[in-house]
Enzyme design. Structure first.
Site, PDB file in Angstrom:
ATOM      1  N   CYS A   1      33.724  49.597  51.086  1.00 39.78           N
ATOM      2  CA  CYS A   1      34.904  48.785  50.154  1.00 39.78           C
ATOM      3  C   CYS A   1      34.323  48.291  48.987  1.00 39.78           C
ATOM      4  CB  CYS A   1      35.536  47.872  51.087  1.00 39.78           C
ATOM      5  SG  CYS A   1      36.140  48.458  52.520  1.00 39.78           S
TER       6      CYS A   1
ATOM      7  N   HIS B   1      39.615  43.408  46.943  1.00 44.44           N
ATOM      8  CA  HIS B   1      39.781  44.417  48.011  1.00 44.44           C
ATOM      9  C   HIS B   1      40.923  43.997  48.973  1.00 44.44           C
ATOM     10  CE1 HIS B   1      38.871  47.586  50.372  1.00 44.44           C
ATOM     11  NE2 HIS B   1      38.263  46.756  51.444  1.00 44.44           N
TER      12      HIS B   1
ATOM     13  N   ASN C   1      44.602  49.915  53.725  1.00 40.32           N
ATOM     14  CA  ASN C   1      43.036  49.692  53.031  1.00 40.32           C
ATOM     15  C   ASN C   1      42.467  50.972  52.640  1.00 40.32           C
ATOM     16  OD1 ASN C   1      40.366  49.247  52.578  1.00 40.32           O
ATOM     17  ND2 ASN C   1      39.902  48.262  54.490  1.00 40.32           N
TER      18      ASN C   1
END
Ligand code: ACO
Length: 343
Positions: free
Chosen positions: A121, A270, A300
């Site tokens: 990520c 994020h 995500n």
């Protein structure tokens, strides 16, 4: 002074939308829209169909970023590809992307450098630091930096895997990091990692403890036990560490550049869980309008979240020349990073 700025951005999501309700009705997962939405903010995600690879998504995002930057693809002199879901175990996806963009074709083939970044990520932020260093040092003028993921191929889309399976989506985002003599661009970054948590968020399908790395049956075919096949995640440990490290990283970043958190015009965090970002926002005392989130639409998308946010923020008129922008990410490793940009 030679600076590096984001000259163009683009993103791509595969057309098929899977809503939270679809996870229950189409995949038979014991879940509900209410459960997922309440805990994560996610309403839907996009899944690519079989036959599509991570570099395929990256091609579309890259072409849009190249067009937005107003450059010819032959001007790209390095490709950096951040992903945790590469097309295959090796070689890296940057090589596939470079080839699919036509950079190896014809008499004017460029055969530019191609680098994969495996920082999950936080891969885009690590990639931005790398691209900026390449540009500032004079080695490169136009670095194509992509974050792209196909998660849907490696999610246990059954009730057994619902905790992880309901979080992720497929997407790609790209930017061109370009040299400029103007007083603007990426000013600083703060990167970190804590390998003590490497097992808390991981996918161990290639288990190199074993000889061979995948057990084989009598016919020599690979046999993977179910606990190695899918990603594993200690959700609450990730949740707590994400908030703490993102705040710490933003604070370090501001100290480095001698700016106050209140001087930042826009935070692009994020997109792992809307609740994480809301807690970061509350704890640093920033107003809601300084945060831009889109996890509701995409879930995500790991390395792709920040370049998608950049592009959507520009399209929405939320990101304009002269603004001070902070990017921040946290993910498996654990790894994290933030970057400060004078847009
Ligand atoms: N639908 C319905 N029930 C569910 C679902 C679902 N989608 N997922 C889990 N549950 C159930 C669990 O099975 C469990 O049931 P049980 O009590 O009967 O065993 C119950 O809900 C509670 O599960 P927890 O895992 O404790 O739920 P939690 O409140 O921690 O929420 C969540 C889970 C949303 C995943 C949260 O922990 C989280 O967001 N963590 C951060 C994750 C993250 O940020 N990941 C990003 C990093 S990704 C990267 O870097 C690759």
């Amino acid at each position: 002074m030679r600076n590096a700025y984001i000259a163009g951005s683009g993103f791509y999501v595969p057309p098929r939308i899977v809503t939270n309700d679809d996870l229950a009705s189409e995949y038979g997962i014991e879940t509900s829209d209410e459960w997922i939405r309440q805990r994560t903010g996610i309403e839907q995600r996009h899944f690519a169909d079989a036959g599509t690879t991570t570099s395929d998504l990256a091609v579309h995002a890259s072409e849009r970023a190249i067009e937005a930057a107003g450059i010819d693809r032959r001007e790209i002199d390095m490709v950096i590809f951040a992903t945790l879901s590469p097309d295959q175990f090796f070689p890296g996806s940057a090589c596939f992307l470079q080839q699919k963009l036509g950079l190896c074709d014809g008499d004017d083939a460029t055969f530019v450098a191609a680098l994969d970044i495996r920082n999950q990520c936080s891969g885009f932020v690590y990639g931005l630091a790398t691209a900026t260093s390449m540009v500032r040092s004079g080695q490169h003028d136009n670095v194509l930096l992509v974050g792209s993921e196909i998660h849907s191929a490696a999610l246990d889309l059954t009730t057994r895997g619902r905790t992880v399976g309901s979080l992720f989506g497929d997407a790609a985002g790209a930017v061109i990091v370009r040299a400029t003599d103007e007083d603007r661009g990426v000013r600083a970054w703060d990167l970190g990692a804590d390998g003590r948590f490497a097992d808390q968020l991981a996918m161990k399908v290639f288990d190199f403890h074993n000889r061979p790395y995948i057990a084989t049956d009598e016919a020599g075919n690979g046999v993977v036990p179910v606990d190695l096949l899918w990603p594993i995640m200690e959700g609450q440990v990730v949740f707590r560490n994400a908030i703490a490290r993102m705040i710490e990283s933003l604070t370090n970043l501001c100290e480095k550049e001698d700016v106050a958190l209140g001087d930042i015009d826009l935070f692009l965090c994020h997109q792992a869980n809307l609740r994480i970002n809301q807690m970061v926002q509350n704890r640093i005392g920033a107003p809601e309008e300084k945060f831009f989130n889109n996890i509701q639409k995409y879930g995500n998308t790991t390395a792709a979240t920040i370049p998608i946010l950049i592009d959507e923020a520009i399209q929405a008129g939320r990101l304009e020349r002269g603004m001070k922008v902070a990017l921040v990410a946290f993910g498996a490793g654990f790894t994290w990073g933030s970057a400060l940009i004078d847009w």
